[in-house]
Design a protein around this motif. Structure first.
Motif, mmCIF file in Angstrom:
data_model
loop_
_atom_site.group_PDB
_atom_site.id
_atom_site.type_symbol
_atom_site.label_atom_id
_atom_site.label_comp_id
_atom_site.label_asym_id
_atom_site.label_seq_id
_atom_site.Cartn_x
_atom_site.Cartn_y
_atom_site.Cartn_z
ATOM 1 N N GLY A 1 -4.981 1.316 -2.746
ATOM 2 C CA GLY A 1 -4.880 1.944 -1.432
ATOM 3 C C GLY A 1 -5.076 3.443 -1.393
ATOM 4 N N HIS A 2 -5.645 4.005 -2.452
ATOM 5 C CA HIS A 2 -5.851 5.452 -2.488
ATOM 6 C C HIS A 2 -7.256 5.828 -1.998
ATOM 7 C CE1 HIS A 2 -2.001 6.004 -4.383
ATOM 8 N NE2 HIS A 2 -2.316 5.132 -5.327
ATOM 9 N N ASP A 3 -7.430 7.098 -1.715
ATOM 10 C CA ASP A 3 -8.717 7.638 -1.269
ATOM 11 C C ASP A 3 -9.478 8.093 -2.517
ATOM 12 O OD1 ASP A 3 -10.834 8.862 -0.036
ATOM 13 O OD2 ASP A 3 -9.678 10.547 0.771
ATOM 14 N N GLU B 1 -8.825 2.167 -5.634
ATOM 15 C CA GLU B 1 -9.220 1.740 -4.284
ATOM 16 C C GLU B 1 -8.376 0.542 -3.851
ATOM 17 O OE1 GLU B 1 -13.882 3.255 -4.623
ATOM 18 O OE2 GLU B 1 -13.340 1.188 -5.116
ATOM 19 N N LEU C 1 0.846 -1.188 0.000
ATOM 20 C CA LEU C 1 0.000 0.000 0.000
ATOM 21 C C LEU C 1 0.884 1.241 0.000
ATOM 22 C CD1 LEU C 1 -2.679 -1.165 2.599
ATOM 23 C CD2 LEU C 1 -2.973 -0.950 0.138
ATOM 24 N N PRO C 2 0.408 2.349 -0.566
ATOM 25 C CA PRO C 2 1.256 3.547 -0.667
ATOM 26 C C PRO C 2 1.534 4.151 0.703
ATOM 27 C CG PRO C 2 -1.003 4.049 -1.313
ATOM 28 C CD PRO C 2 -0.942 2.572 -1.117
ATOM 29 N N GLN C 3 2.743 4.703 0.847
ATOM 30 C CA GLN C 3 3.079 5.399 2.091
ATOM 31 C C GLN C 3 2.232 6.660 2.241
ATOM 32 O OE1 GLN C 3 7.324 6.050 1.912
ATOM 33 N NE2 GLN C 3 7.774 4.085 2.886
ATOM 34 N N HIS C 4 1.930 7.299 1.118
ATOM 35 C CA HIS C 4 1.111 8.506 1.122
ATOM 36 C C HIS C 4 -0.068 8.295 0.172
ATOM 37 C CE1 HIS C 4 4.299 10.520 3.321
ATOM 38 N NE2 HIS C 4 5.147 10.093 2.401
ATOM 39 N N LYS C 5 -1.257 8.169 0.737
ATOM 40 C CA LYS C 5 -2.459 7.994 -0.078
ATOM 41 C C LYS C 5 -2.697 9.224 -0.936
ATOM 42 C CE LYS C 5 -5.442 4.953 2.678
ATOM 43 N NZ LYS C 5 -6.784 4.863 3.289
ATOM 44 N N GLN C 6 -3.150 9.001 -2.142
ATOM 45 C CA GLN C 6 -3.575 10.110 -2.987
ATOM 46 C C GLN C 6 -5.090 10.269 -2.898
ATOM 47 O OE1 GLN C 6 -2.059 9.316 -7.012
ATOM 48 N NE2 GLN C 6 -0.609 10.977 -6.699
ATOM 49 N N LYS C 7 -5.547 11.510 -3.003
ATOM 50 C CA LYS C 7 -6.985 11.775 -3.132
ATOM 51 C C LYS C 7 -7.273 11.794 -4.638
ATOM 52 C CE LYS C 7 -11.159 13.182 -1.850
ATOM 53 N NZ LYS C 7 -11.355 14.383 -1.026
#
Length: 586
Positions: A160-162, A157, A118-124
């Motif tokens: 792992g993103h928002d 999704e 999963l990404p360390q920093h989720k993207q919107k």
């Protein structure tokens, strides 16, 4: 993502820089690693030697030799690369080590997310798709936007993103003034809520209101007054508008439920309160020019056929707003308020020019910083009938989407009756619904979205070739193997190592290890057919494995059972991203 491609790229970059310390660090390195297209050339290929030769003034094969000498073949204490060979003018063929592949498969088996980080920093990420017009039925033209948009939303999704799934409904404007005026005269009890109706009646009333609007000056004036009342917040007009929207919404939801699509309605009316302020802001920034009384933005590089500048009109000469205004307000809200990192618009190819202008205008207005926010228009072609023309009913009308989907379920049911007449009716009808909807979705997504495709129930329901039925059947075959050996067996609990010896086992293992690369490619170019190609390849390689490597009763039974389970997990997840459900029996 730490895909095999990424890992190999890092290793070869390090090797090249070690082999050629004289390389200018300010010059981009021509690194080129790709999956091999033919098994005899290994699993991956490095094609950098030829490009390096031009800069370094050496023979490509000599450069390839020096690169190989500096490649670290191990990864975290295990051998990653079994061998490297130089072919042709200087290609480096890379073969992965079965021991590494075995370890990779074991991690995929035990990880609920298939060993995909999963990404360390989720993207919107905002995905706008479907977008029908209120008081009009969803038709075959909405099929592609809905299916493609849902698939892309599912992909991000899973990664792992928002994800914000938006349905930009056409629910505001002149059309409502016409319809409300007509219904007040002809069907007043629908608008006061005492009489129920459905979308089909609304569509007919809309057509009749449009005819009167075009031919009756008094009715046209009445309609325009209704628009003014609606835009001014008149309670009676708003109530009538809400009733019309609710009738439409109920009909759309029936289709979204059938397609298993989740989407949040945020139509043109949502952005209506922002329009005046957006236009005023654009004026304050000096971007607006008056042209025949209309407020326009003229952008460099956009011209009509006569060579005149093409305007982005943000306010009409009569003071009204339009599609351009709403989309400017929307992109402003999505970047400045929603703080989106990426915005994806899924519409037909005919709107490409419109979105090019919107994106450029948004940059000029500082609503969009292209270095921080990625925006994509995802265009798609037409759905054609067997005659090569736009898909329509026999009467020449545009095909209603609900009719098309129910017809697909009916065709699937008939096919199952022919294939398995002994299947209980309840089980068959449930399977027919799953298969019919899956066939429509998959046939669409398997085509490169930028082109047109010909709609055919017969072709999309075939059990051979790149179809949903073929892939679903491959998944069912895995389930059948497990049932035959031991239905209660929990394969994840097997302690036997995964041993890869037969070429078909190794080929399948490499393909399973490349699932993340397929997803990464779709996330980049937004072409879902990349994933369908991967899954079709997976089914083909599994069938070759099943043919060549006996599972039940073999000395390698437990090892091969684990491979089967990984195939099932990967196939199920891949199909789920496409919005296609799996079944355990067919």
């Amino acid at each position: 993502m730490s895909t095999l491609l990424h890992i190999l790229s890092q290793k070869f970059q390090t090797a090249i820089l070690s082999a050629f310390p004289e390389w200018d660090p300010n010059t981009p390195l021509p690194l080129e690693i790709s999956q091999s297209t033919q098994a005899q050339f290994g699993h991956y290929q490095c094609n950098s030697a030829m490009k390096l030769a031009k800069v370094l003034g050496a023979k490509p094969r000599d450069i390839a030799t020096r690169i190989i000498e500096h490649v670290d073949v191990n990864l975290e204490g295990i051998r990653l690369i079994e061998k490297m060979e130089i072919a042709g003018p200087g290609f480096i063929n890379i073969t992965l080590d079965p021991a590494y592949l075995s370890q990779k498969l074991h991690r995929i088996l035990l990880d609920s997310h298939l060993d995909i980080e999963l990404p360390q920093h989720k993207q919107k990420i905002i995905v706008e798709f479907s977008s029908p017009n209120t008081a009009k039925e969803l038709h075959v033209g909405h099929l592609r936007s809905t299916i493609i948009g849902d698939s892309l939303a599912r992909l991000f999704e899973f990664l792992g993103h928002d994800v914000l799934r938006l349905n930009h409904i056409g629910d505001w404007g002149t059309a409502f003034g016409m319809l409300i005026a007509y219904m007040k005269q002809k069907t007043p009890h629908v608008l006061d809520g005492t009489e129920k109706t459905d979308l089909q009646h609304l569509v007919q009333w809309y057509k009749k209101s449009k005819e009167r609007f075009d031919s009756d000056a008094d009715f046209k004036k009445t309609s325009q007054l209704e628009v003014v009342a609606l835009q001014g917040g008149d309670p009676a007009a708003l109530k009538a508008w809400e009733i019309i929207c609710d009738i439409s919404r109920k009909a759309y939801q029936e289709i979204y439920d059938l397609l298993d699509v989740k989407i949040i309605e945020r139509g043109e009316s949502y952005y209506n309160p922002m329009l005046a302020d957006t236009v005023a802001d654009l004026e304050a920034k000096g971007l607006v020019t008056l042209s025949d009384g209309a407020k326009c933005i003229f952008l460099e590089g956009f011209q009509n056929r006569e060579g005149a500048s093409l305007p982005l009109m943000v306010q009409k000469s009569d003071g009204g707003y339009n599609y351009d205004t709403t989309d400017m307000a929307a992109i402003r809200q999505r970047t400045l308020e929603e703080k989106a990192d990426r915005i994806i618009y899924v519409t037909d190819a005919g709107q490409s020019l419109h979105f090019q202008m919107i994106f450029q205008a948004a940059e000029k207005a500082h609503y969009l910083d292209a270095s921080k926010v990625r925006v994509d228009h995802v265009p798609f072609g037409l759905v054609l009938g067997s005659d090569g023309k736009k898909f329509r009913t026999r009467s020449g009308e545009t095909e209603r989407l609900i009719d098309l989907l129910l017809a697909a379920v009916k065709h699937a049911d008939q096919l199952l009756i022919e294939r398995s007449p002994e299947m209980p009716k309840e089980e068959r009808e449930k399977l027919a619904k799953t298969l019919g909807i899956a066939a429509v979705k998959y046939a669409d997504l398997a085509c490169n979205r930028t082109g047109d495709y010909t709609f055919s129930y017969e072709r999309m329901l075939r059990f051979e070739g790149n179809t949903a039925a073929f892939l679903m059947y491959a998944y069912v075959r895995v389930a059948g193997i497990k049932r035959k050996i031991n239905p209660a067996l929990k394969i994840e609990e097997l302690k036997d190592p995964i041993v890869l010896e037969h070429p078909s086992e190794i080929s399948l293992a490499v393909h399973l290890a490349q699932f993340e690369e397929a997803l990464e490619q779709v996330a980049s170019d937004l072409l879902p057919n990349r994933l369908t190609e991967y899954l079709y390849g997976l089914a083909e390689k599994f069938n070759a494995f099943f043919r060549d490597c006996r599972v039940e009763g073999s000395p390698q039974q437990n090892s091969r059972l684990q491979i089967c389970e990984i195939v099932a997990k990967t196939m199920k997840q891949g199909l789920s991203i496409l919005g296609v459900q799996t079944v355990e029996r067919m």
